[in-house]
Design an enzyme around this catalytic site. Structure first.
Site: not given
Ligand code: SIN
Length: 492
Positions: A256, A181, A387, A290
């Site tokens: 993640e 998805k 964040e 992230c």
């Molecule tokens: C992410 O922000 O989840 C991935 C970043 C990355 O793989 O460098």
């Protein structure tokens, strides 16, 4: 209008069991370009029944795919990789159109994503088992590593061309099948990847794509008993919900999730290197990763110099439509992203931070935001705790290494951290003390398909990439074989 050398890469249907489906009567959602607001496509939203159909297709495809010799699976994954690389320009245009990131960054992401297929095409051939010395003479103990079965993946909008391969490549290499998805903001990237999977010869049912609503498609993927593994990249909030839902059928999960990455710049750092590292980490994808720097801590001795040089570099970033090759910062994904960045900035200023460059929405309008640096950030600001996921860089001041490490670790998150120093002893001391899964030292970019990616604490469970990433899609089976060759000790 989106012009492609190969317009057939632009798909607007569900991809189930190797076929493109537009189920009649389904509701449709527009996919828009965040730079212009223009509609790129209208996509049917998979229903619960469509999702179940995709899961069942993946279940039917599983035995043959798992039984295929690893070398054959490897060839197919390599073919998928080669097609992605051959189509990088068209794929970059699709990605920039639906996500907003500048074209050069889009191309970089696509090659990064393709590299997971190349890496795991090799790893497919190295899923080794073990033998264990047995406690009895007539026994043999064997450990097999076998594919877990049907996997579900739920992927984010910030790196659609990299996060899908980072999950699909190890899953398929291990012998699993997958239902994906994609994020509702960026489904066209996922469908283009599916089109290339089809051309590469990946058999029907092995990789299925069902764009749709989280409450329907995501819910079915998390609760359906056929799905044995759920892998998700996204917010901690949604990760928590999915984990709770998946618990009903005891699925293996990897998550993640969010980050709140600190960057520590010590007095002994090369300030030029630190400025470039912080810039790369903070402003990659307009601050929407992230692993983006969220909190920058500079030591008192270089604080003023760092703030000045960093702000100068940030002020020079060119903002605009990602289709302009000279642009370095595109629009944010949507209005909610702008509102959150604005809220964090307002809160920081209200609590005493000083705007050094930027400071609000960009004159280009829409979801463009000025790359912003604020100095004088302190611990109780929103930017310290949450964040931002936007182009706002707060710079905090610290005096000692101990204080810096304590502030860096003072978060529920533990995905990425960065620090800059030329002291070798400090590299080991601070590197080992930071409670994060990925640590960049004298660099703001660490991503590489051969390295493990994942977080501690509320940033997630499991690792993607590297030789470790394939373990997430394998089950361990122990076989104890008795009466195998009775040894007649007395006859010797
Ligand atoms: C992410 O922000 O989840 C991935 C970043 C990355 O793989 O460098």
């Amino acid at each position: 209008m989106l012009v492609l050398a190969d317009p057939t890469l632009l798909r607007n249907a569900l991809y189930i069991d190797g076929a493109w489906e537009r189920p009649p009567g389904t509701d449709e959602l527009p996919v828009t370009n965040p730079a212009t607001g223009a509609e790129l496509a209208r996509l049917p939203q998979a229903s619960r029944e469509d999702t179940i159909e995709a899961i069942e297709a993946a279940q039917s495809a599983f035995p043959a795919w798992a039984a295929l010799p690893a070398r054959e699976r490897s060839k197919l994954l390599k073919a998928w990789h080669d097609l992605i690389v051959a189509n990088v320009d068209d794929l970059a245009r699709i990605l920039t159109a639906e996500q907003g990131k500048p074209l050069p960054e889009a191309r970089g992401e696509i090659l990064y994503g393709a590299a997971f297929f190349e890496w795991y095409a090799e790893e497919a051939k190295r899923v080794y088992g073990e033998t264990i010395p047995a406690p009895k003479a007539d026994q043999r103990l064997i450990v097999l590593r076998q594919p877990i079965g049907v996997c579900a993946a739920i992927t984010p909008w910030n790196f659609p061309m990299a996060m899908i391969p980072r999950k699909a490549a190890p899953a398929l290499a291990a012998g699993c099948t997958m239902v994906l998805k994609p994020a509702s903001a960026t489904p066209l990237s996922a469908l283009a990847l599916a089109e290339l999977a089809d051309r590469a010869g990946i058999p029907g049912g092995v990789f299925n794509v069902v764009p749709g609503r989280a409450g329907i498609v995501g819910d079915e993927l998390a609760t359906n008993p056929i799905v044995r593994k759920l892998t998700f990249t996204g917010s901690t909030e949604v990760g928590r919900e999915l984990m709770a839902k998946a618990s009903g059928t005891i699925k293996k999960i990897s998550l993640e999730l969010g980050g709140n990455a600190p960057v520590l710049v010590f007095d002994d750092a090369d300030v030029g290197v630190a400025v470039q590292g912080a810039l790369a980490s903070k402003f990659r994808n307009m601050g929407q990763t992230c692993v983006c720097a969220n909190r920058i801590y500079a030591q008192a001795g270089i604080y003023d110099e760092f703030v000045e040089r960093f702000a100068e570099a940030v002020a020079a970033l060119k903002v605009g439509d990602g289709f302009d090759e000279s642009v370095q910062q595109g629009p944010l994904i949507d209005e909610a992203a702008v509102l959150k960045t604005e809220e964090h900035l307002r809160d920081a200023v209200a609590r005493g931070a000083r705007i050094v460059t930027g400071g609000g929405r960009h004159s280009l309008g829409g979801t463009y935001f000025q790359p912003t640096v604020v100095a004088g950030a302190i611990g109780d600001m929103l930017v310290a705790r949450e964040e931002t996921f936007g182009p706002l860089a707060p710079v905090f001041r610290f005096e000692t290494e101990e204080e810096a490490v304590r502030m860096a670790n003072d978060t529920e998150y533990g995905l990425a951290a960065y620090f800059f120093t030329r002291d070798n002893a400090r590299i080991w001391r601070v590197g080992e003390a930071l409670e994060f899964g990925v640590i960049g030292i004298n660099t703001g970019i660490t991503s590489f398909e051969g390295a493990p990616f994942g977080g501690l604490k509320a940033s997630g469970i499991g690792r993607e990439g590297s030789h470790l990433g394939i373990d997430e899609f394998l089950e361990i089976k122990y076989m104890c074989v008795a009466e195998i060759c009775p040894v007649k000790v007395s006859e010797k």
